[in-house]
Scaffold this active site. Structure first.
Site: not given
Ligand code: LLP
Length: 416
Positions: A231, A274-277, A313, A317, A346, A375
């Site tokens: 997050g 668990e950072p993704g973004r 996105r 959102y 379209c 994403y």
């Molecule tokens: N851990 C779990 C269990 C998750 O479900 C997620 C994201 C993360 C970690 C990583 O979250 P982050 O750090 O990236 O915010 N498509 C959306 C975001 C969906 C995220 C879903 N879960 C967007 O483009 O903003």
């Protein structure tokens, strides 16, 4: 700090020895471009978030699953989380070992659960019914449970995953039932995890979530880890002066809470985030081309190849992405105007930047959509039978390398 247009990529030398114009000439448009140095920097920043030996950063591959980026994250010492057998498959290909992967499952079939168990990958289950399934599939095994501590946060209601109105996690009121299922199947609970939602820019909610999950953890004596989820936000509005998440402040508060809790718990256990973004968003720019410019009932539309099949996105959102404009003959004119940058799909909702004040855009200009490394490609599709773009990595020497080919028309026939 407020950036003037095009200053973000100038400041961080995003394109290395090349330019957006050259990249599009060589690799085509639209095109995802990633910068390896930025990716590595983000990995390092989070790895040093707190000073605690048993701290691990699990890259959330769902944000960007390109094999080459995963290899970089692994090389930087990150572990990985997975949401599906497909993510596990790619992570193993990238060289992560089973003990470095946590499968955070959600409503999975017995076969999907078995896929992880067969590969010795720890599974986190998301409900009592899935805990039962796990028990039947792997009696006597080790398992992790995702709890929902009732706290949520996020940039849009679709990505708030904690709190009382979401499908995720086990309600802590069910802890006695959890214990009964663990006992019935002789399971050992080795970890608990949560993810309150995506994109917090201020650490308050995250810390609240952590305190709640740690309180839940106290119900289980033999845990080996707690996982606080992701997050971590990034500033999507750099051109408007948006500040970065204060990692120093977050790290200090996190460390305090953890160290205090470990004393109460009686032993030091592993802490995961668990950072993704945060890891991948800022290392990616999506390049596209302005093919048509027109005025409709007083509004200027810049028609590009950046449909929502390429970047979803903004449509899904209402997300904001800063935009830069590149022109072959150099600097854009000083003139500014309010425009809609739209795609080629379209649907009238196919808008990538809505009523945005930008330097004048001409046909043939290259548009750079910033912070598109998370994403972006992974949510792209073949809607309208459009081809998903190629991906290019600017390596540490500043040179571009193709790391995923563009779809071909033949790909549209795969499976027929
Ligand atoms: N851990 C779990 C269990 C998750 O479900 C997620 C994201 C993360 C970690 C990583 O979250 P982050 O750090 O990236 O915010 N498509 C959306 C975001 C969906 C995220 C879903 N879960 C967007 O483009 O903003």
């Amino acid at each position: 700090m407020q950036y003037a247009f095009n200053e973000v990529t100038n400041t961080n030398q995003f394109y290395g020895n090349t330019t957006p114009i050259e990249l599009v000439k060589e690799f085509g448009s639209p095109l995802y471009v990633y910068n390896e140095a930025i990716l590595r920097e983000r990995c390092k920043e989070l790895k040093s978030l707190i000073n605690y030996d048993k701290f691990t950063v699990n890259y959330s591959v769902k944000a960007n699953g390109n094999l080459h980026l995963l290899k970089v994250a692994r090389d930087e010492g990150l572990n990985a989380d997975a949401m599906s057998p497909g993510e596990i498959f790619v992570e193993l290909e990238a060289g992560f070992t089973p003990d470095q992967i946590l499968y955070i499952s959600n409503n999975v079939s017995a076969e999907e659960m078995q896929y992880a168990i067969d590969r010795n990958i720890t599974v986190s289950v998301d409900s009592l019914s899935q805990l039962e399934l796990y028990g039947k599939t792997n009696p006597g095994g080790k398992v992790c449970i995702r709890f929902n501590p009732g706290v949520g946060a996020g940039h849009h209601e679709k990505v708030v995953t904690g709190g009382k109105k979401t499908k995720f996690g086990v309600d802590p009121a069910l802890i006695p039932n959890v214990k009964a299922v663990l006992e019935e199947y002789d399971l050992k609970l080795i970890g608990i995890n949560q993810h309150i939602g995506s994109l917090f820019m201020d650490s308050y909610k995250y810390i609240e979530g952590i305190k709640s999950v740690l309180a839940i953890a106290e119900n289980f004596a033999d845990l080996e880890f707690v996982d606080f989820g992701g997050g971590f936000g990034i500033p999507y509005r750099k051109q408007y002066g948006e500040r970065r998440l204060d990692l120093n402040e977050l790290g200090t508060r996190l460390e305090e809470v953890i160290k205090d809790w470990m004393k109460r718990y009686g032993k030091d256990i592993t802490v995961k985030v668990e950072p993704g973004r945060y890891i991948s968003a800022e290392c990616g720019v999506l390049l596209g081309t302005a093919h048509a410019v027109k005025h409709n009932y007083g509004m200027k539309y810049v028609g590009t190849d950046l449909g929502f099949n390429v970047l979803k996105r903004p449509v899904m959102y209402d997300s904001h992405h800063d935009v830069e404009i590149y022109r072959e003959e150099g600097a854009a004119s000083g003139k500014e105007e309010v425009v809609n940058i739209v795609g080629n799909i379209c649907e009238s909702g196919d808008i990538i930047a809505n009523q945005r004040k930008l330097p004048e855009i001409l046909e043939g200009d290259i548009i750079g959509v910033l912070d598109a490394g998370a994403y972006g490609y992974c949510m792209s599709s073949n809607y309208n039978n459009r081809l998903r773009p190629a991906e290019v990595l600017i390596d540490l020497e500043g040179n571009p390398r193709l790391i995923r080919k563009r779809d071909t028309l033949e790909d549209l026939l795969r499976g027929f």
